[in-house]
Design a protein around this motif. Structure first.
Motif, PDB file in Angstrom:
ATOM      1  N   ALA A 126       0.737  -1.239  -0.185  1.00 48.60           N
ATOM      2  CA  ALA A 126       0.128   0.014   0.136  1.00 48.60           C
ATOM      3  C   ALA A 126       0.641   1.163  -0.189  1.00 48.60           C
ATOM      4  O   ALA A 126       1.918   1.210   0.701  1.00 48.60           O
ATOM      5  N   VAL A 136      -2.077  -1.476  15.076  1.00 53.21           N
ATOM      6  CA  VAL A 136      -2.611  -1.151  13.668  1.00 53.21           C
ATOM      7  C   VAL A 136      -4.113  -0.743  13.993  1.00 53.21           C
ATOM      8  O   VAL A 136      -4.894  -1.434  14.586  1.00 53.21           O
ATOM      9  N   LEU A 178      -6.228  -1.537   1.680  1.00 52.71           N
ATOM     10  CA  LEU A 178      -6.249  -2.623   0.658  1.00 52.71           C
ATOM     11  C   LEU A 178      -7.378  -3.376   1.053  1.00 52.71           C
ATOM     12  O   LEU A 178      -7.562  -3.972   2.165  1.00 52.71           O
TER      13      LEU A 178
HETATM   14  P1  AMP Z   1      -0.442  -5.652  10.593  1.00 54.20           P
HETATM   15  O1  AMP Z   1       0.129  -5.746  12.110  1.00 54.20           O
HETATM   16  O2  AMP Z   1       0.345  -4.831   9.628  1.00 54.20           O
HETATM   17  O3  AMP Z   1      -0.347  -7.203   9.899  1.00 54.20           O
HETATM   18  O4  AMP Z   1      -2.124  -5.471  10.339  1.00 54.20           O
HETATM   19  C1  AMP Z   1      -2.807  -5.957  11.088  1.00 54.20           C
HETATM   20  C2  AMP Z   1      -4.116  -6.064  10.230  1.00 54.20           C
HETATM   21  O5  AMP Z   1      -4.675  -5.007   9.895  1.00 54.20           O
HETATM   22  C3  AMP Z   1      -3.659  -7.063   9.020  1.00 54.20           C
HETATM   23  O6  AMP Z   1      -3.750  -8.321   9.161  1.00 54.20           O
HETATM   24  C4  AMP Z   1      -4.991  -6.647   8.331  1.00 54.20           C
HETATM   25  O7  AMP Z   1      -6.031  -7.313   8.521  1.00 54.20           O
HETATM   26  C5  AMP Z   1      -4.894  -5.179   8.655  1.00 54.20           C
HETATM   27  N1  AMP Z   1      -4.302  -4.308   7.782  1.00 54.20           N
HETATM   28  C6  AMP Z   1      -3.045  -3.613   8.145  1.00 54.20           C
HETATM   29  N2  AMP Z   1      -2.912  -2.973   6.873  1.00 54.20           N
HETATM   30  C7  AMP Z   1      -3.978  -2.828   5.950  1.00 54.20           C
HETATM   31  C8  AMP Z   1      -3.909  -2.139   4.747  1.00 54.20           C
HETATM   32  N3  AMP Z   1      -3.162  -1.410   4.361  1.00 54.20           N
HETATM   33  N4  AMP Z   1      -5.254  -2.305   4.249  1.00 54.20           N
HETATM   34  C9  AMP Z   1      -6.223  -3.115   4.896  1.00 54.20           C
HETATM   35  N5  AMP Z   1      -6.137  -3.776   6.074  1.00 54.20           N
HETATM   36  C10 AMP Z   1      -4.958  -3.723   6.444  1.00 54.20           C
END
Ligand code: AMP
Ligand code: GLY
Length: 422
Positions: free
Chosen positions: A122, A159, A193
């Protein structure tokens, strides 16, 4: 081999279970472990961040292989700490050094890396307290949902995905003001995303690597992927929509450029790498890297692995990882996680568990458990992962659920819809 495995979750019980099956496993110690790891190895009362204590133990027990389960000791530099000592120059460490661990330890680092090597992810910007106003103005240019990410490790809570720009601006201010301590001194704001997530794993030793099968985990507490995020409530492997064409794209556009990018940047990576991916249309994109295996993904990926895991670790020493013929059970593996009532918010520990000795074809991987005399007590939010094989997802999940119903402790909860969307 004399092995020390760090960690205490379902991931670690699975890795210990697998390694203990190898004829090459001489002594297996797990620090600190749980009631399950103690059945396949010897638990050691050491904290994963007690580097001095770990170094002493490695010397005392003539450990030749250290396998690091969780990310915290890696990001904190256990590799560098040990390798700084001449006595550990031959110690095999399955887990990357601090620099390479930044792929997980710093979202900003991983975004810069992906941008540099054209790895699909992203679009983003990063902000600190010094340019909060700029960050808030940037939020105004985005179409919600707005994705805010604390740069550093925040125990899976860093997040935030927000539909209301005003709320996103307030959250940004709070994050930069220390909401997640030093982890959110820097915040990445990235495009949302829309797609379906899956994960791919590899064992990496510099340019030499071997890809393991993919998995999909279920992070939300509630059925139908609703409610709060957890560490993971269940997982499936293989993932039906991850076909050859998609895997080829993942390999060519994500795995290869990642390995080569690390090489070009002079970053030496040794250990597991976890590619957290999302399929947007027919394009796989990276949501995040982790410098370790996933939990509960390990509980479905490793049981499917037919190779001797210690042979794969030995291939690090010989530089022959990419020559290893990785073989997998073609059946579907599912895991269903039993959790404590209240998790992922406040929950109680110390509940007596029953049903653990029932005869079953499932494999019970302990997560938050602790032995006390003849009893096993709950000792965490995620308590037990029940892994089963089946000819398809529903057969595998139904078998896990059957056991999930038979094992009991006060407050037990599990999701009965793992794999529902596949
Ligand atoms: P992360 O710790 O980066 O894995 O983020 C935790 C969760 O947030 C991910 O497993 C996704 O479900 C969601 N997520 C993180 N970044 C995005 C993004 N850019 N777009 C959509 N969902 C996201
Ligand atoms: N299950 C997700 C993770 O291990 O990060």
């Amino acid at each position: 081999m004399n092995i020390l495995l760090l960690g205490s979750g379902g991931r670690e019980h699975t890795l210990a279970w697998k390694m203990s099956q190898s004829p090459k496993c001489a002594h297996l110690y797990i620090a600190p472990g749980n009631a399950g790891t103690d059945q396949v190895g010897i638990n050691v009362d050491l904290n994963v961040l007690d580097f001095e204590g770990i170094a002493q133990f490695i010397s005392d027990k003539q450990i030749d292989t250290l396998v690091v389960g969780p990310e915290a000791p890696l990001v904190e530099g256990i590799y560098d700490f040990l390798k700084a000592r001449e006595t550990f120059k031959d110690l095999l460490i399955i887990g990357p050094n601090a620099e390479a661990s930044q792929l997980e330890g710093s979202k900003a680092f991983s975004k810069v890396f992906m941008e540099k090597y054209n790895i699909p992810t992203a679009a983003y910007r990063e902000f600190t307290a010094a340019n909060l106003a700029e960050g808030q103005a940037y939020i105004d240019t985005l179409t919600p949902p707005i994705v805010l990410k604390a740069d550093g490790l925040a125990a899976g809570k860093g997040v935030l995905i927000l539909n209301d720009p005003a709320e996103a601006k307030a959250e940004l201010a709070q994050m930069l003001d220390g909401k997640f301590g030093s982890a959110s001194e820097k915040v990445v704001i990235e495009d949302f995303l829309d797609g379906i997530e899956f994960s791919v794993f590899a064992l990496v030793n510099g340019a030499d690597y071997a890809v393991l099968p993919e998995a999909k985990d279920y992070k939300r507490i509630g059925e139908g992927d609703t409610g709060l995020n957890t560490g993971g409530m269940g997982a499936i492997s293989p993932v039906p929509f991850v076909d050859k064409a998609l895997m080829q794209k993942v390999s060519a556009e994500i795995i290869e450029p990642t390995i080569q990018g690390l090489q070009k940047d002079g970053i030496h990576y040794t250990g597991f790498i976890f590619f957290g991916l999302i399929q947007v249309g027919d394009q796989p994109m990276v949501i995040e890297y982790n410098c370790r295996m996933g939990d509960p993904e390990t509980e479905v990926v490793i049981p499917r692995l037919k190779n001797d895991l210690i042979d794969l670790f030995s291939a690090f020493k010989d530089g022959t990882l990419s020559e290893q013929h990785i073989e997998f059970d073609p059946r579907t593996a599912s895991t269903v996680m039993l959790v404590s009532g209240g998790y992922p918010e406040a929950y109680e520990k110390g509940k007596t568990m029953s049903g653990l000795d029932l005869k079953t074809d499932s494999v019970l991987f302990h997560a938050g458990t602790k032995a006390q005399g003849d009893e096993v007590l709950t000792n965490g939010g995620r308590v037990l992962a029940i892994t089963s094989f089946g000819t398809d997802i529903s057969a595998a999940v139904n078998q896990s659920m059957d056991m999930a119903n038979k094992i009991n402790f006060e407050g037990k909860y599990f999701r009965s819809d793992i794999g529902f969307d596949l």
